[in-house]
Design a protein around this motif. Structure first.
Motif, PDB file in Angstrom:
ATOM      1  N   LYS A 149       0.845  -1.196   0.000  1.00  0.00           N
ATOM      2  CA  LYS A 149       0.000   0.000   0.000  1.00  0.00           C
ATOM      3  C   LYS A 149       0.874   1.237   0.000  1.00  0.00           C
ATOM      4  O   LYS A 149       1.671   1.466   0.910  1.00  0.00           O
ATOM      5  N   VAL A 150       0.742   2.057  -1.046  1.00  0.00           N
ATOM      6  CA  VAL A 150       1.517   3.287  -1.203  1.00  0.00           C
ATOM      7  C   VAL A 150       0.552   4.428  -1.509  1.00  0.00           C
ATOM      8  O   VAL A 150      -0.201   4.362  -2.497  1.00  0.00           O
ATOM      9  N   ASP A 151       0.548   5.460  -0.661  1.00  0.00           N
ATOM     10  CA  ASP A 151      -0.345   6.619  -0.849  1.00  0.00           C
ATOM     11  C   ASP A 151      -1.805   6.192  -1.011  1.00  0.00           C
ATOM     12  O   ASP A 151      -2.549   6.713  -1.848  1.00  0.00           O
ATOM     13  N   GLY A 152      -2.221   5.215  -0.208  1.00  0.00           N
ATOM     14  CA  GLY A 152      -3.613   4.791  -0.211  1.00  0.00           C
ATOM     15  C   GLY A 152      -3.983   3.828  -1.325  1.00  0.00           C
ATOM     16  O   GLY A 152      -5.124   3.371  -1.399  1.00  0.00           O
ATOM     17  N   LYS A 153      -3.028   3.493  -2.203  1.00  0.00           N
ATOM     18  CA  LYS A 153      -3.299   2.577  -3.306  1.00  0.00           C
ATOM     19  C   LYS A 153      -2.452   1.308  -3.149  1.00  0.00           C
ATOM     20  O   LYS A 153      -1.365   1.341  -2.597  1.00  0.00           O
ATOM     21  N   MET A 154      -2.954   0.203  -3.681  1.00  0.00           N
ATOM     22  CA  MET A 154      -2.189  -1.033  -3.703  1.00  0.00           C
ATOM     23  C   MET A 154      -1.283  -1.028  -4.925  1.00  0.00           C
ATOM     24  O   MET A 154      -1.759  -0.967  -6.066  1.00  0.00           O
ATOM     25  N   ARG A 155       0.003  -1.071  -4.652  1.00  0.00           N
ATOM     26  CA  ARG A 155       0.984  -0.939  -5.730  1.00  0.00           C
ATOM     27  C   ARG A 155       1.720  -2.274  -5.919  1.00  0.00           C
ATOM     28  O   ARG A 155       2.225  -2.863  -4.968  1.00  0.00           O
ATOM     29  N   ARG A 163      16.251  -2.892  -5.450  1.00  0.00           N
ATOM     30  CA  ARG A 163      17.685  -2.793  -5.188  1.00  0.00           C
ATOM     31  C   ARG A 163      17.979  -3.086  -3.716  1.00  0.00           C
ATOM     32  O   ARG A 163      18.833  -3.887  -3.395  1.00  0.00           O
ATOM     33  N   TYR A 164      17.251  -2.380  -2.854  1.00  0.00           N
ATOM     34  CA  TYR A 164      17.382  -2.623  -1.424  1.00  0.00           C
ATOM     35  C   TYR A 164      16.160  -2.078  -0.704  1.00  0.00           C
ATOM     36  O   TYR A 164      15.396  -1.280  -1.255  1.00  0.00           O
ATOM     37  N   VAL A 165      15.970  -2.565   0.511  1.00  0.00           N
ATOM     38  CA  VAL A 165      14.856  -2.149   1.357  1.00  0.00           C
ATOM     39  C   VAL A 165      15.437  -1.442   2.573  1.00  0.00           C
ATOM     40  O   VAL A 165      16.405  -1.920   3.178  1.00  0.00           O
ATOM     41  N   GLU A 166      14.848  -0.315   2.925  1.00  0.00           N
ATOM     42  CA  GLU A 166      15.341   0.495   4.046  1.00  0.00           C
ATOM     43  C   GLU A 166      14.234   0.693   5.076  1.00  0.00           C
ATOM     44  O   GLU A 166      13.127   1.095   4.736  1.00  0.00           O
ATOM     45  N   TYR A 171       7.871   2.606   8.979  1.00  0.00           N
ATOM     46  CA  TYR A 171       7.731   2.576   7.531  1.00  0.00           C
ATOM     47  C   TYR A 171       8.888   1.818   6.894  1.00  0.00           C
ATOM     48  O   TYR A 171       9.960   1.649   7.480  1.00  0.00           O
ATOM     49  N   VAL A 172       8.646   1.388   5.662  1.00  0.00           N
ATOM     50  CA  VAL A 172       9.669   0.713   4.868  1.00  0.00           C
ATOM     51  C   VAL A 172       9.783   1.443   3.537  1.00  0.00           C
ATOM     52  O   VAL A 172       8.769   1.794   2.925  1.00  0.00           O
ATOM     53  N   LEU A 173      11.024   1.688   3.107  1.00  0.00           N
ATOM     54  CA  LEU A 173      11.277   2.330   1.822  1.00  0.00           C
ATOM     55  C   LEU A 173      11.803   1.271   0.855  1.00  0.00           C
ATOM     56  O   LEU A 173      12.813   0.609   1.136  1.00  0.00           O
ATOM     57  N   LEU A 174      11.101   1.121  -0.259  1.00  0.00           N
ATOM     58  CA  LEU A 174      11.523   0.189  -1.301  1.00  0.00           C
ATOM     59  C   LEU A 174      12.257   0.976  -2.381  1.00  0.00           C
ATOM     60  O   LEU A 174      11.656   1.788  -3.094  1.00  0.00           O
ATOM     61  N   HIS A 175      13.551   0.739  -2.498  1.00  0.00           N
ATOM     62  CA  HIS A 175      14.367   1.428  -3.503  1.00  0.00           C
ATOM     63  C   HIS A 175      14.413   0.544  -4.753  1.00  0.00           C
ATOM     64  O   HIS A 175      14.966  -0.561  -4.717  1.00  0.00           O
ATOM     65  N   LEU A 176      13.827   1.054  -5.843  1.00  0.00           N
ATOM     66  CA  LEU A 176      13.695   0.274  -7.067  1.00  0.00           C
ATOM     67  C   LEU A 176      14.657   0.765  -8.142  1.00  0.00           C
ATOM     68  O   LEU A 176      15.012   1.945  -8.198  1.00  0.00           O
ATOM     69  N   ALA A 177      15.070  -0.158  -9.001  1.00  0.00           N
ATOM     70  CA  ALA A 177      15.957   0.213 -10.105  1.00  0.00           C
ATOM     71  C   ALA A 177      15.230   1.064 -11.138  1.00  0.00           C
ATOM     72  O   ALA A 177      15.841   1.891 -11.822  1.00  0.00           O
ATOM     73  N   SER A 178      13.911   0.889 -11.243  1.00  0.00           N
ATOM     74  CA  SER A 178      13.142   1.552 -12.298  1.00  0.00           C
ATOM     75  C   SER A 178      12.631   2.939 -11.923  1.00  0.00           C
ATOM     76  O   SER A 178      12.097   3.650 -12.777  1.00  0.00           O
ATOM     77  N   GLU A 179      12.775   3.337 -10.643  1.00  0.00           N
ATOM     78  CA  GLU A 179      12.214   4.619 -10.216  1.00  0.00           C
ATOM     79  C   GLU A 179      13.219   5.422  -9.397  1.00  0.00           C
ATOM     80  O   GLU A 179      13.933   4.853  -8.557  1.00  0.00           O
ATOM     81  N   PRO A 180      13.268   6.733  -9.596  1.00  0.00           N
ATOM     82  CA  PRO A 180      14.234   7.565  -8.869  1.00  0.00           C
ATOM     83  C   PRO A 180      13.880   7.758  -7.394  1.00  0.00           C
ATOM     84  O   PRO A 180      14.748   7.973  -6.557  1.00  0.00           O
ATOM     85  N   GLN A 181      12.578   7.692  -7.075  1.00  0.00           N
ATOM     86  CA  GLN A 181      12.127   7.890  -5.705  1.00  0.00           C
ATOM     87  C   GLN A 181      11.690   6.559  -5.098  1.00  0.00           C
ATOM     88  O   GLN A 181      11.049   5.741  -5.759  1.00  0.00           O
ATOM     89  N   ALA A 182      12.029   6.376  -3.823  1.00  0.00           N
ATOM     90  CA  ALA A 182      11.652   5.141  -3.133  1.00  0.00           C
ATOM     91  C   ALA A 182      10.139   5.110  -2.888  1.00  0.00           C
ATOM     92  O   ALA A 182       9.498   6.147  -2.699  1.00  0.00           O
ATOM     93  N   LEU A 183       9.592   3.906  -2.892  1.00  0.00           N
ATOM     94  CA  LEU A 183       8.198   3.727  -2.501  1.00  0.00           C
ATOM     95  C   LEU A 183       8.136   3.610  -0.981  1.00  0.00           C
ATOM     96  O   LEU A 183       8.890   2.839  -0.383  1.00  0.00           O
ATOM     97  N   VAL A 184       7.249   4.385  -0.358  1.00  0.00           N
ATOM     98  CA  VAL A 184       7.128   4.393   1.103  1.00  0.00           C
ATOM     99  C   VAL A 184       5.838   3.687   1.480  1.00  0.00           C
ATOM    100  O   VAL A 184       4.752   4.048   1.012  1.00  0.00           O
ATOM    101  N   THR A 185       5.955   2.669   2.334  1.00  0.00           N
ATOM    102  CA  THR A 185       4.784   1.918   2.755  1.00  0.00           C
ATOM    103  C   THR A 185       4.833   1.655   4.257  1.00  0.00           C
ATOM    104  O   THR A 185       5.918   1.511   4.834  1.00  0.00           O
ATOM    105  N   HIS A 186       3.670   1.632   4.888  1.00  0.00           N
ATOM    106  CA  HIS A 186       3.580   1.363   6.321  1.00  0.00           C
ATOM    107  C   HIS A 186       3.735  -0.145   6.514  1.00  0.00           C
ATOM    108  O   HIS A 186       2.808  -0.914   6.245  1.00  0.00           O
ATOM    109  N   ASN A 187       4.921  -0.551   6.963  1.00  0.00           N
ATOM    110  CA  ASN A 187       5.227  -1.970   7.055  1.00  0.00           C
ATOM    111  C   ASN A 187       6.413  -2.161   7.993  1.00  0.00           C
ATOM    112  O   ASN A 187       6.953  -1.195   8.534  1.00  0.00           O
TER     113      ASN A 187
END
Length: 251
Positions: A149-155, A163-166, A171-187
């Motif tokens: 769940k990212v910004d109220g949507k299921m992503r 690449r890595y998880v922080e 919260y957990v930040l998912l750092h992806l190779a395809s996107e410049p900004q990490a996805l932030v999710t309550h996890n």
């Protein structure tokens, strides 16, 4: 955890007796054999299959550093020597610890503690891998993604894109190779660790899980670089990561 099976190799009989006494006083260890002849020792190690090898460095015929490269893959090494200058070389062959003679029992116990921690981590990783395989077998063996769940949507997140998880508080930040900004999710980091394949991802810090195939390099201090980000490897996770590097390094 069952006691660790250990072997002592030292060409000095008095040093062997001292280590045998230390082992006898330590419930976490059981002695499989002792050797004063390193050549005899190497001929028996495959049979004995010790968890832990207390190994002197300066010995005739076959020195400890050379012998350490011939031990069974699952055996961890704690070097013992009277010569401090060997310390750096001992860590070059991924020793768990380096004990300087005369060895104090407290230092010996600290080294044994590191060994217990290493084997406990290995057991934990194997259990996680087994659980993951069981879950996969019961659902989708070809699972390549999951939803968060990212910004109220299921992503949908492709596992291969991570690449890595922080971890950051709740919260957990998912750092992806395809996107410049990490996805932030309550996890939680534990939840993410359970979602990710144990053979492709490794936790190296309380706040970091890395994709092993996304590692660009490892610094002289043993920390990780991924896409320009320096990710520390802490002592708790260091043995497992060093074992991974040793297994996947050309020799």
């Amino acid at each position: 955890m069952e006691p660790l099976r250990c072997v002592i190799v030292d060409d000095e009989p008095l040093a062997v007796k001292m280590l045998e006494n230390f082992v006898a006083r330590t419930p976490a260890l059981t002695l499989a054999a002792s050797f004063t002849d390193p050549v005899e020792a190497i001929s028996r190690l495959a049979e004995l299959q010790p968890h832990l090898l207390f190994l002197d460095i300066q010995m005739p015929d076959l020195d400890g550093l050379s012998l350490s490269r011939m031990v069974p893959a699952q055996t961890r090494i704690i070097f013992t020597t009277a010569f401090k200058q060997y310390a750096f070389e001992s860590y070059e062959v991924s020793a768990l610890d380096f004990l300087l003679k005369p060895i104090r029992y407290q230092k010996f116990l600290e080294a044994v503690g590191k060994a217990q921690q290493w084997f406990s981590l290995m057991e934990g990783q194997q259990a996680t891998a087994t659980t993951a395989a069981t879950v996969a077998a019961g659902s989708s063996p070809d699972r390549q993604s999951f939803f968060v769940k990212v910004d109220g949507k299921m992503r949908k997140v492709d596992i291969a894109d991570i690449r890595y998880v922080e971890g950051m508080k709740d919260y957990v930040l998912l750092h992806l190779a395809s996107e410049p900004q990490a996805l932030v999710t309550h996890n939680t980091m534990k939840s993410m660790e359970d979602q990710l394949p144990a053979d492709r991802f490794m936790r190296v810090h309380r706040s970091f899980i890395v994709a092993l195939d996304k590692i660009d390099s490892v610094t002289r201090d043993g920390d990780i670089l991924i896409a320009g980000r320096l990710i520390p490897v802490t002592d708790t996770y260091r043995p497992a990561f060093d074992a991974y590097l040793q297994k996947h390094s050309l020799r």
